[in-house]
Structures are given as structure tokens and as C-alpha cells.
Design an enzyme around this catalytic site. Structure first.
Site, PDB file in Angstrom:
ATOM      1  CB  SER A   1      -5.760  -2.275  -0.756  1.00 10.94           C
ATOM      2  OG  SER A   1      -5.009  -1.399  -1.538  1.00 10.94           O
TER       3      SER A   1
ATOM      4  CG  ASP B   1      -6.249   4.752   3.041  1.00 10.49           C
ATOM      5  OD1 ASP B   1      -5.314   4.881   2.237  1.00 10.49           O
ATOM      6  OD2 ASP B   1      -6.929   3.716   3.128  1.00 10.49           O
TER       7      ASP B   1
ATOM      8  CG  HIS C   1      -4.058   1.662   2.254  1.00  7.92           C
ATOM      9  ND1 HIS C   1      -5.231   2.003   1.629  1.00  7.92           N
ATOM     10  CD2 HIS C   1      -3.583   0.564   1.586  1.00  7.92           C
ATOM     11  CE1 HIS C   1      -5.461   1.176   0.631  1.00  7.92           C
ATOM     12  NE2 HIS C   1      -4.477   0.281   0.592  1.00  7.92           N
TER      13      HIS C   1
END
Length: 400
Positions: free
Chosen positions: A173, A341, A370
Site C-alpha cells: 500500500s 481491492d 487490500h
């Protein structure tokens, strides 16, 4: 229900940020090794772990934890170094939150890697500066731009100097935003052997997270800046109290992640209380503002201060872009992303893939959200085994 969750979480965000910043009592700030992440989360599982501090060029003192397998530690032999870069409102502990056979930090150590868990400025393990304190507003005057150009560089150089070796980088991320921006800088990429990026992000204009999009529409990032709120900390006393009320009175906190990250197929809901002992971590309002600029403008570029301040800082009206096409062909990349995601949207990931000069090895998992890439109970079989084969394919590993 979704609107109620948004309002309540927004209240937590505003009240916890405006109130006195204080980490809750179950974790003490690391003034000694006994207070550090090693002692809290890694050594109890029997893994050798040492605390380190890297200083950035702008004066932040960042915590690093070095983890190895028992066999290599006892022989005094470390494998190839790998730097783990966590996501937004997380810290280095995120890589060790599941059992040793499910957590990437432990798994890499078991495979012989010299594991370094990074912690960016402002997080629980990196709240020191050479002359600023966390109560100074200037301590929080940064976004992911500084995390990429200063924090990643500072941690990588520290590890490079200790090990006398190029490093592998694994990011999730925000850690991938940092990585992709940093890899456009020749002096940083020269220290990197290869990189693996989980839920990679460089563009955010197709983000589908309903909660995030609502905050963007409300311009909450700009409101926070105007209000003079510099630190976002859900772990203040006020924030913790509000979260307790939220979870006990209004919603099932096991399901709070879905409107934010997308539906995670394999997230271990039974450990949510344990996860919340460590996450979410603090970040800066400026960092949130920069991320929301990316969503609104569809760009991957430096922080936008406005036309006049941009002229002073950058010598131009608009901020310079981080050009991913300038990442050198010589850097091998591996990327994994998911169909569920809501933050690293498939369309945005594919745009990044098209712009890269060297096509990465890619893993696409349709059902992954995610957080699955970090905390899925199946991530070892689905993701990590394949990623480790990629990292082990380099001659660098064989020399250890």
C-alpha cells in the site's frame, strides 16, 4: 448503515486529532530495547531481533527492527537484506501480526533473509527527531513525498552500510507509493537489488472505496489543515474511547474494513482485537491531503502547495511528477494485486504497469482485497511463496 459508519468514524477522526495526543497505555513508547517492537511482538516467538535507529537527512530518527532465523543468528550469518515498508496508518509491526507461519516477516526470516522492518516517521516506533518533538507542528509537516525521498532513503542507506549489500524491498500500500516514487531517484535505486510490491499504488483516480470517496467529497483533508490539526491519531485517549463506543454500540468492527479497503476474502476476523492493539498508527494531516490530491487530480506527483508556493518550492506552477517510466530497466519488480481491492484499483494498477519500462512479474488474485495481501490466512500459499521464489531467483541470494 454505511452513512452512519462514515459519520461516526469522521467524529473519531476529528475528535482524536483535535484532542491531546497520547498513545494508549498498553504500549509504551520505546525508550529502551525492552519497550521496543522486538520485545513486544517478535522475540516472544523465539526469533532473534535487534532494535536499530536510522536518521533521515531532515532529522527524523526512525526505528528499524532486524529479524533473523535462529540458525543463521547462531552461526553469525545473515542472508540477503530485505526492507519491509508498511502501509498507511500501520507500522513495522504489521508484518508480524499473525502467527509465524502466516506473517511475512517471520516467513522471510525462516527462508534465510535478513529481515528489516521499517517504521516511517510519526508511527509509534519512530516518533523522535534531532531537535523537534511530536508536539511541534513542524514535526508533522510531511507527506508520503518525504517518506519516499527521506525515510525510505535513510532506512535503505542504513541497511546498505550495515550489510555492505544491495537490499530487497517489499512494500504494501503506502509502502509501494514510497517505493515507486523513490525508484525514480538514481541515488536510491542504486542501493536496491529488486522489489516486490503488494497492492501497488501510484495512481488513485479510480479508487472505489465508498468511505474514502465520501471523505474526499467532503474535503475533510482540507478541513483538517484549515483547523490546524497536524497529527491524525486514532490512538489518542479520546479516539480510543470513541472507537470503543462505535464498536460496542453501533457497528460490528470486524466489518469496518470493507467500506474502506474493499471486501477481504481471507482476513482473520477472530484476531481483530489483537490487530487493534497495534493499529491504526498515527500519520499527518498533510499526508492525507496529498493522497486526496492524487484522487482528485489523477496524478502521481509531489505535494501541491498552490500556484504561488509551488513557484517558490519547485520553480513552476504545478508540482513535478514522479515519472514511473524513469524507473530503470535494471530494477526487477514483482507485483501482486487483487480484484476486490477498493484502494489499489485494477485500472490504476494496469496504468502503472503500462508506464513502466520493464514489465514486472505480476500476480493477480480476483478475490483478494487490500488487506488480504498482508493479513490473509492464505497469503503464504497464495502470495508469499511465489514472491519468495522471485526474490530467491537472484544470484545475490546464492552468495550467502
Amino acid at each position: 448503515m454505511e452513512r452512519l459508519v462514515t459519520v461516526l468514524l469522521l467524529s473519531v477522526l476529528l475528535l482524536s486529532s483535535a484532542g491531546e495526543s497520547a498513545i494508549v497505555s498498553y504500549i509504551r513508547l520505546p525508550n529502551s530495547p525492552a519497550d521496543g517492537l522486538c520485545a513486544h511482538l517478535i522475540q516472544p516467538y523465539g526469533y532473534p531481533c535487534s532494535e536499530h535507529t536510522a536518521q533521515t537527512n531532515d532529522g527524523y530518527l526512525l526505528g528499524l527492527q532486524r529479524v533473523a532465523s535462529n540458525s543463521r543468528y547462531l552461526r553469525g550469518q545473515y542472508g540477503p537484506p530485505v526492507l519491509l515498508l508498511h502501509g498507511l496508518m500501520m507500522a513495522g509491526d504489521a508484518w508480524f501480526l499473525n502467527s509465524p507461519n502466516q506473517s511475512l516477516g517471520f516467513i522471510l526470516a525462516d527462508h534465510g533473509f535478513d529481515v528489516w522492518a521499517g517504521n516511517v516517521r510519526g508511527t509509534h516506533w519512530s516518533r523522535r527527531h534531532v531537535h523537534l518533538t511530536e508536539k511541534d507542528k513542524d514535526f508533522w509537516d510531511w507527506s508520503w513525498q518525504e517518506l519516499a525521498l527521506y525515510d525510505l532513503e535513510g532506512m535503505a542507506r542504513y541497511i546498505y552500510n550495515i550489510t555492505n549489500s544491495k537490499i530487497f524491498i517489499v512494500g504494501h500500500s503506502q509502502g509501494t507509493i514510497m517505493s515507486l516514487a523513490a525508484f525514480t531517484q538514481p541515488h536510491i535505486v542504486s542501493m536496491v537489488e529488486a522489489a516486490a510490491l503488494l497492492s501497488p499504488i501510484s495512481y488513485l483516480d479510480h479508487i472505489s472505496s465508498s468511505f474514502v470517496l465520501r471523505l474526499v467529497k467532503m474535503h475533510i483533508d482540507e478541513v483538517l489543515c484549515v483547523m490546524g490539526i497536524h497529527e491524525l491519531n486514532f490512538k489518542s485517549d479520546c479516539g480510543t474511547h470513541m472507537m470503543d463506543i462505535l464498536c460496542s454500540e453501533y457497528v460490528n468492527c470486524n466489518e469496518l474494513l470493507t467500506p474502506v479497503t474493499g471486501k477481504n476474502c481471507c482476513f482473520n476476523n477472530s484476531r481483530i482485537d489483537f490487530y487493534l492493539e497495534y493499529e491504526p498508527q498515527p500519520t499527518s494531516s498533510k499526508n492525507l491531503n496529498h493522497l486526496f490530491q492524487m484522487i482528485r487530480e489523477g496524478t502521481f506527483r509531489k505535494y501541491d502547495y498552490g500556484i504561488f508556493k509551488n513557484l517558490i518550492r519547485y520553480g513552476r506552477f504545478w508540482p513535478p511528477a514522479f515519472d514511473v517510466s524513469s524507473i530503470p530497466n535494471s530494477l526487477p519488480l514483482w507485483m501482486a494485486y487483487g480484484g476486490n481491492d477498493s484502494l489499489a484499483d485494477v485500472t490504476d494498477v494496469q496504468r502503472t504497469l503500462k508506464e513502466l519500462k520493464r514489465q514486472p512479474e505480476v500476480l493477480f488474485l480476483e478475490e483478494y482485497g487490500h488487506i488480504d495481501f498482508l493479513l490473509s490466512v492464505r497469503s503464504k500459499e497464495d502470495v508469499y511463496d511465489k514472491m519468495i521464489r522471485f526474490l530467491k531467483s537472484f544470484r545475490k541470494f546464492g552468495s550467502y
